[in-house]
Structure formats: structure tokens, C-alpha cells
Write an enzyme that holds these catalytic residues in place. Structure first.
Site, short mmCIF file in Angstrom:
data_model
loop_
_atom_site.label_atom_id
_atom_site.label_comp_id
_atom_site.label_asym_id
_atom_site.label_seq_id
_atom_site.Cartn_x
_atom_site.Cartn_y
_atom_site.Cartn_z
N ASP A 4 -12.60 15.75 -4.59
CA ASP A 4 -12.56 16.79 -5.42
C ASP A 4 -13.59 16.77 -6.48
O ASP A 4 -14.63 16.06 -6.20
CB ASP A 4 -11.24 16.83 -6.26
CG ASP A 4 -10.83 18.38 -6.41
OD1 ASP A 4 -11.77 19.02 -6.88
OD2 ASP A 4 -9.55 18.40 -6.40
N THR A 41 -11.76 6.53 10.33
CA THR A 41 -11.78 5.87 11.61
C THR A 41 -11.11 6.81 12.36
O THR A 41 -11.35 6.57 13.88
CB THR A 41 -10.83 4.47 11.53
OG1 THR A 41 -9.84 4.85 11.04
CG2 THR A 41 -11.70 3.42 10.84
N ASP A 60 -3.52 4.56 -2.04
CA ASP A 60 -4.34 5.19 -0.99
C ASP A 60 -4.19 6.67 -0.98
O ASP A 60 -3.70 7.22 0.04
CB ASP A 60 -4.26 4.45 0.21
CG ASP A 60 -5.13 4.83 1.40
OD1 ASP A 60 -6.37 5.24 0.75
OD2 ASP A 60 -4.86 4.41 2.58
N LYS A 110 1.03 -1.19 -0.05
CA LYS A 110 0.06 0.00 -0.04
C LYS A 110 0.90 1.16 0.09
O LYS A 110 1.76 1.56 0.83
CB LYS A 110 -0.93 0.03 1.23
CG LYS A 110 -1.77 1.23 1.27
CD LYS A 110 -2.94 1.27 2.38
CE LYS A 110 -2.59 1.83 3.52
NZ LYS A 110 -2.45 3.73 3.35
O1 C5P Z 1 1.08 1.18 10.75
P1 C5P Z 1 -0.48 0.87 10.69
O2 C5P Z 1 -0.79 -0.79 10.55
O3 C5P Z 1 -1.21 1.43 11.81
O4 C5P Z 1 -0.77 1.32 9.12
C1 C5P Z 1 -2.21 1.32 8.65
C2 C5P Z 1 -2.34 2.19 7.38
O5 C5P Z 1 -3.72 2.14 7.11
C3 C5P Z 1 -1.95 3.49 7.52
O6 C5P Z 1 -1.20 3.49 6.01
C4 C5P Z 1 -3.00 4.22 7.60
O7 C5P Z 1 -3.01 5.46 6.65
C5 C5P Z 1 -4.21 3.45 6.92
N1 C5P Z 1 -5.32 3.97 7.19
C6 C5P Z 1 -5.98 3.75 8.55
N2 C5P Z 1 -6.90 4.01 9.08
C7 C5P Z 1 -7.90 4.35 7.89
C8 C5P Z 1 -7.69 4.32 6.78
C9 C5P Z 1 -6.29 4.11 6.40
O8 C5P Z 1 -5.03 3.32 9.63
N3 C5P Z 1 -9.23 4.65 8.33
#
Ligand code: C5P
Length: 239
Positions: free
Chosen positions: A68, A126, A63, A36
Site C-alpha cells: 500500500d 511463485t 504473512d 504461520k
Molecule cells: O500447504 P502448503 O505447504 O502448500 O502451504 C504453503 C504456505 O505458504 C501457504 O500458506 C501459502 O500461502 C504460502 N506461500 C506459498 N507460496 C508463496 C508464498 C507463500 O505457498 N510464494
């Protein structure tokens, strides 16, 4: 979706600089299917980073959470798809026309690519709670808001949602068996939560109906990213 091998359902979030990202990609080659790329890496490195991971044989989840006017989102989705992204994100808050434009953009790219990358919608971030929704004048409960945006996205031809593991069961029920339900906030038992608050284990996320899980730091900051990845895959397989 559910018969897909566990290793194909883990998306490794590379929220780091270029050198570390390539180091991790080299380590995880032959193990992980998905990487990702988020805003941090993309805004530093541009589309070339997507192409570089594709050339190494990975699928790329780009992601960028597009939000926009429809014209711009159509172009952005098309560009992201042409850069090599297999999956992109768009904000449900952009409403039907913008969501349909995202779908239209990847379809335009598909005509050149010969395959259509998928698009999933972010409903309520979230990181946002009821107080944050109140601040921007959204009065309905978080869960209702997320469900309404997910339905809107589905009607606009979007392939699924990104949501917390706590919302995954509801989203699966709402969107049906074919939808992509991608959940970040996943932490193997015993690993540090970091700044994630509502976490679930990989097994819990899968049991709740997640088609894919996003895991960043529990893999990227592990002493052995490969061992951490394989442990998560094994846990999902057992689930
Ligand atoms: O390091 P970690 O497992 O927390 O990374 C989670 C990834 O998922 C990060 O790239 C974060 O930006 C992404 N993400 C998130 N919550 C969301 C959407 C995306 O943690 N609601």
C-alpha cells in the site's frame, strides 16, 4: 542461521479455521517453534489469534504481504509487530519508500516491545509466470525481476525474502549469509504436491540455502501432524 536447530527452521502454515488452528497448535506445542498465520486466518480472527499463539509459546510469522502507500504500510507493520508477530511480509513491488516504511513501522514498535520483529519481502509471487509478468507490463525475465526486487528490499533494510526453493540458492548468493531466505513449496518425498507446482524436499530447500521452510498441508493434513513435523525436522537435520 545454519546452526539453528531444524525444528526452529520449520514454519507451519495454518491455513484453516480457528478451531482447527488451535487444535494444531495444541498438538504441535513442544515440537514446532513457528506458526504461520496468513490472510485467511487473520482476516477472520484478527490480532487476537497472533496473541493467542504467542501466549502458547510459539513464534508467529504473520504473512499478510503488505502492499500500500508507505504511510499505510508503516502503520500496518507497526500494528502487526505490536500484535506480537515475530516476522512479517511485505511486497517488494511497493518499491524503496514502501519497503523502508515497513522497516520503520517495526522499528517504531520495537521501541515499545524491546525487540525488533523481522521483515521479509515477497519478490515475484511463485504463482506468477512470465506470461503473468507480461500481462502487467514487466518485460524482464522472472529471475531477473525477483533478483532486482530482492536487492531493492535489502537496500531498504529488509531482512530477507520469501521465495521458491528453486530461487533459494540465487537469493542466498545475492543477499549473503545473514539474510532470511524463507521457502514455501516444500514437500517431503512421497507427499502430495497439492496446488504447488515447483516443489522441493526439505533437504533440497536447506541445501539450496533456505534459512526456514514453510510447510502447510503435509503437516496440517497428515494423520499425525506431530509425526509429519518430526519427520521433516529429522530430514533437515540429516541434510
Ligand atoms: O500447504 P502448503 O505447504 O502448500 O502451504 C504453503 C504456505 O505458504 C501457504 O500458506 C501459502 O500461502 C504460502 N506461500 C506459498 N507460496 C508463496 C508464498 C507463500 O505457498 N510464494
Amino acid at each position: 542461521m545454519l546452526e539453528t536447530a531444524a525444528r526452529d527452521r520449520i514454519m507451519v502454515a495454518l491455513d484453516c479455521d480457528r478451531d482447527r488452528a488451535f487444535e494444531l497448535a495444541d498438538l504441535l506445542a513442544g515440537h514446532a517453534t513457528w506458526l504461520k498465520v496468513g490472510m485467511t486466518l487473520f482476516y477472520a480472527e484478527g490480532p487476537a489469534i497472533v496473541r493467542a499463539f504467542k501466549d502458547r509459546g510459539f513464534k508467529v510469522f504473520l504473512d499478510l504481504k503488505l502492499h500500500d502507500i508507505p504511510h499505510q504500510v508503516r502503520g500496518a507493520a507497526r500494528s502487526a509487530a505490536l500484535a506480537g508477530a515475530d516476522l512479517i511480509t511485505v511486497h517488494g513491488l511497493g518499491a524503496s519508500k514502501m519497503l523502508a516504511a515497513a522497516r520503520g513501522g517495526v522499528e517504531e514498535a520495537a521501541a515499545e516491545l524491546g525487540f525488533r520483529p523481522q521483515v521479509i519481502a515477497v519478490t515475484v509471487l511463485t504463482s506468477m509466470d512470465q506470461a503473468a509478468l507480461d500481462e502487467i507490463g514487466v518485460e524482464r525475465p522472472v529471475a531477473d525481476e525477483a533478483a532486482a526486487l530482492a536487492s531493492l528490499a535489502r537496500e531498504a533494510g529488509i531482512d530477507g525474502v520469501v521465495c521458491s526453493p528453486q530461487e533459494a540458492a540465487g537469493m542466498r548468493a545475492l543477499l549473503g549469509p545473514e539474510a532470511l531466505v524463507v521457502t514455501p513449496g516444500v514437500r517431503p518425498a512421497g507427499s502430495a504436491a497439492g496446488d504447488q507446482s515447483r516443489v522441493a524436499t526439505p533437504a533440497q530447500a536447506v541445501a539450496a540455502g533456505a534459512s526456514h521452510i514453510v510447510v502447510g498441508r503435509p503437516i496440517t493434513e497428515a494423520q499425525s501432524p506431530v509425526d509429519a513435523f518430526e519427520a521433516i525436522a529429522a530430514e533437515m537435520q540429516r541434510a
